[in-house]
Design a protein around this motif. Structure first.
Motif, PDB file in Angstrom:
ATOM      1  N   VAL A 143       0.830  -1.208   0.000  1.00 34.16           N
ATOM      2  CA  VAL A 143       0.000   0.000   0.000  1.00 34.16           C
ATOM      3  C   VAL A 143       0.864   1.256   0.000  1.00 34.16           C
ATOM      4  O   VAL A 143       1.876   1.321   0.696  1.00 34.16           O
ATOM      5  N   MET A 144       0.446   2.269  -0.775  1.00 37.66           N
ATOM      6  CA  MET A 144       1.051   3.591  -0.678  1.00 37.66           C
ATOM      7  C   MET A 144       0.044   4.533  -0.043  1.00 37.66           C
ATOM      8  O   MET A 144      -1.141   4.497  -0.353  1.00 37.66           O
ATOM      9  N   VAL A 145       0.533   5.375   0.873  1.00 35.63           N
ATOM     10  CA  VAL A 145      -0.302   6.349   1.569  1.00 35.63           C
ATOM     11  C   VAL A 145       0.200   7.748   1.257  1.00 35.63           C
ATOM     12  O   VAL A 145       1.399   8.038   1.391  1.00 35.63           O
ATOM     13  N   ILE A 171      -0.168   8.821  -7.574  1.00 39.46           N
ATOM     14  CA  ILE A 171      -0.571   7.518  -8.119  1.00 39.46           C
ATOM     15  C   ILE A 171       0.463   7.007  -9.128  1.00 39.46           C
ATOM     16  O   ILE A 171       0.671   5.798  -9.266  1.00 39.46           O
ATOM     17  N   PHE A 172       1.166   7.918  -9.789  1.00 39.40           N
ATOM     18  CA  PHE A 172       2.168   7.501 -10.772  1.00 39.40           C
ATOM     19  C   PHE A 172       3.396   6.925 -10.074  1.00 39.40           C
ATOM     20  O   PHE A 172       3.994   5.959 -10.538  1.00 39.40           O
ATOM     21  N   LEU A 173       3.736   7.489  -8.914  1.00 36.88           N
ATOM     22  CA  LEU A 173       4.793   6.921  -8.079  1.00 36.88           C
ATOM     23  C   LEU A 173       4.357   5.563  -7.555  1.00 36.88           C
ATOM     24  O   LEU A 173       5.151   4.605  -7.532  1.00 36.88           O
ATOM     25  N   ILE A 217      -4.239  -0.805  -9.749  1.00 39.10           N
ATOM     26  CA  ILE A 217      -4.152  -0.288  -8.382  1.00 39.10           C
ATOM     27  C   ILE A 217      -5.538   0.151  -7.919  1.00 39.10           C
ATOM     28  O   ILE A 217      -6.199   0.956  -8.575  1.00 39.10           O
ATOM     29  N   SER A 218      -5.961  -0.364  -6.782  1.00 42.99           N
ATOM     30  CA  SER A 218      -7.230   0.060  -6.198  1.00 42.99           C
ATOM     31  C   SER A 218      -7.012   1.340  -5.406  1.00 42.99           C
ATOM     32  O   SER A 218      -6.034   1.467  -4.670  1.00 42.99           O
ATOM     33  N   VAL A 219      -7.930   2.287  -5.562  1.00 48.20           N
ATOM     34  CA  VAL A 219      -7.810   3.607  -4.943  1.00 48.20           C
ATOM     35  C   VAL A 219      -8.791   3.747  -3.784  1.00 48.20           C
ATOM     36  O   VAL A 219      -9.961   3.344  -3.892  1.00 48.20           O
ATOM     37  N   PHE A 220      -8.327   4.329  -2.704  1.00 49.40           N
ATOM     38  CA  PHE A 220      -9.160   4.578  -1.530  1.00 49.40           C
ATOM     39  C   PHE A 220      -9.068   6.065  -1.199  1.00 49.40           C
ATOM     40  O   PHE A 220      -8.049   6.536  -0.708  1.00 49.40           O
ATOM     41  N   ASP A 221     -10.134   6.784  -1.516  1.00 50.37           N
ATOM     42  CA  ASP A 221     -10.192   8.239  -1.353  1.00 50.37           C
ATOM     43  C   ASP A 221     -10.987   8.536  -0.086  1.00 50.37           C
ATOM     44  O   ASP A 221     -12.218   8.416  -0.061  1.00 50.37           O
ATOM     45  N   LEU A 222     -10.294   8.956   0.970  1.00 46.14           N
ATOM     46  CA  LEU A 222     -10.923   9.146   2.273  1.00 46.14           C
ATOM     47  C   LEU A 222     -11.546  10.528   2.444  1.00 46.14           C
ATOM     48  O   LEU A 222     -12.193  10.789   3.453  1.00 46.14           O
ATOM     49  N   GLY A 223     -11.322  11.409   1.469  1.00 46.64           N
ATOM     50  CA  GLY A 223     -11.688  12.809   1.656  1.00 46.64           C
ATOM     51  C   GLY A 223     -10.542  13.520   2.352  1.00 46.64           C
ATOM     52  O   GLY A 223      -9.817  12.925   3.156  1.00 46.64           O
ATOM     53  N   VAL A 242      -3.886   4.939  -0.952  1.00 47.29           N
ATOM     54  CA  VAL A 242      -4.768   5.611   0.000  1.00 47.29           C
ATOM     55  C   VAL A 242      -4.435   7.101   0.020  1.00 47.29           C
ATOM     56  O   VAL A 242      -3.274   7.479   0.229  1.00 47.29           O
ATOM     57  N   THR A 243      -5.450   7.934  -0.194  1.00 50.78           N
ATOM     58  CA  THR A 243      -5.221   9.380  -0.234  1.00 50.78           C
ATOM     59  C   THR A 243      -6.461  10.120   0.248  1.00 50.78           C
ATOM     60  O   THR A 243      -7.455   9.492   0.664  1.00 50.78           O
TER      61      THR A 243
END
Length: 259
Positions: A168-170, A179-181, A208-214, A191-192
Motif C-alpha cells: 500500500v502507498m499512503v 498515483i504515478f509513483l 491499483i485500487s484507490v481509496f479516497d478518504l476525503g 490511499v489518499t
C-alpha cells in the motif's frame, strides 16, 4: 497552576520534529498571523481555521491557534470583515500553520494515517509526501470497511481492481498525483484524501485500487495527536482540538446504488 505558553515556544517545538524549512516550495507555513511573542494559557488546534473556530477561540480566551492547513496560502488581495485573517487580527489571535512539513515528519500526518489503518511502514518518499508499506492480505471491500471503522469515517470512495491487497502507498490530503509513483512502486492499493478522475483511470489501468478518504478524513487524526504532543511538552497550558473544526462533507448512500 496554569501558565502561559508563547507562540515562539510552540513554533520552536514543532520545528524540532517537523522542521518548517522542509515544507514544499509551494507551501506557506510558520507564524502566519500575529506575533511570536503572543502568549496564551489555552491553545486551540484545528485542521482549518474558520470563522466558527475564531469564535471558539474568543469564547475560551485562546490567543493562539495551531492549524495544519495554512491560514494564508495564496496572496491576499482583499480583506473583508468575514475573512478569518481579519477576524484573527481583530481579536489579537496568533495563528501557526504546519502543513507539508508536518505531513512528512516522523509521526506526522502520513505516518499517523498509515499506522491507524494498519500499514506496516517500510519506505518513505518525503519529496513526494508519500510512504509505502504492507498490510495483511485483504480484498478491496474489506480494506475499505476496515479503513472506515478504524478512522470512524461515514464513508469513502474506492475502486476495486480485484487484486489482493498487500502493498500500500499512503499520501494524505491532495495526494492523488502520487498515483504515478505508486505504479512505479508496484503497490496494489493507494490511499489518499483527494484524487482526480484521470488519476483514478490511470490507477485502474495499472491494477491499483484507490481509496479516497476525503481531505478531512485523511488528515484530521493528526490534530488530537499533535494536541497530546504539545500537552506533554507544555503540561501547564491547555491544548485542545477545536470543536468547531468539523468536516463539511456529508455522505448520502441513496440513488441507484444505495438504499
Amino acid at each position: 497552576m496554569i501558565t502561559v505558553v508563547s507562540a515562539k515556544e510552540i513554533y520552536d517545538f514543532i520545528d524540532s520534529f517537523a522542521p518548517f524549512d522542509t515544507a514544499m516550495d509551494f507551501d506557506n507555513v510558520g507564524i502566519l498571523v500575529g506575533d511570536s511573542r503572543c502568549e496564551s494559557d489555552c491553545v486551540l488546534l484545528a485542521l482549518d481555521v474558520s470563522p466558527s473556530v475564531i469564535d471558539e477561540a474568543v469564547s475560551c480566551n485562546s490567543k493562539i491557534i495551531v492549524t495544519h492547513h495554512p491560514v494564508i496560502f495564496n496572496p491576499i488581495k482583499k480583506l473583508s470583515e468575514q475573512d478569518v485573517v481579519y477576524l484573527a487580527a481583530r481579536h489579537g489571535i496568533t495563528i501557526i500553520s504546519a502543513h507539508t512539513n508536518l505531513d512528512i515528519a516522523q509521526s506526522g500526518v502520513n505516518e499517523t494515517l498509515a499506522k491507524a489503518i494498519g500499514v506496516e511502514i517500510h519506505d518513505h518518499y518525503p519529496e513526494d509526501c508519500a510512504l509505502m508499506g504492507k498490510v495483511e492480505a485483504t480484498d478491496c471491500k474489506d480494506f475499505a470497511k476496515s479503513i472506515c471503522e478504524k478512522l470512524s469515517l461515514e464513508g469513502l470512495r474506492y475502486t476495486d481492481t480485484g487484486s489482493v491487497i498487500e502493498k500500500v502507498m499512503v499520501s494524505c490530503g491532495a495526494g492523488g498525483s502520487n498515483i504515478f509513483l505508486a505504479a512505479r512502486c508496484g503497490v496494489q492499493a493507494f490511499v489518499t484524501g483527494e484524487i482526480k478522475h484521470h488519476e483514478i483511470m490511470f490507477a485502474n489501468s495499472a491494477g491499483i485500487s484507490v481509496f479516497d478518504l476525503g481531505h478531512y478524513g485523511s488528515e484530521d487524526l493528526i490534530i488530537p495527536s499533535l494536541a497530546v504532543r504539545l500537552s506533554v511538552k507544555f503540561p501547564e497550558a491547555v491544548f485542545r482540538q477545536a470543536k468547531a473544526d468539523t468536516d463539511m462533507i456529508k455522505y448520502y448512500s441513496g440513488g441507484k446504488n444505495g438504499s
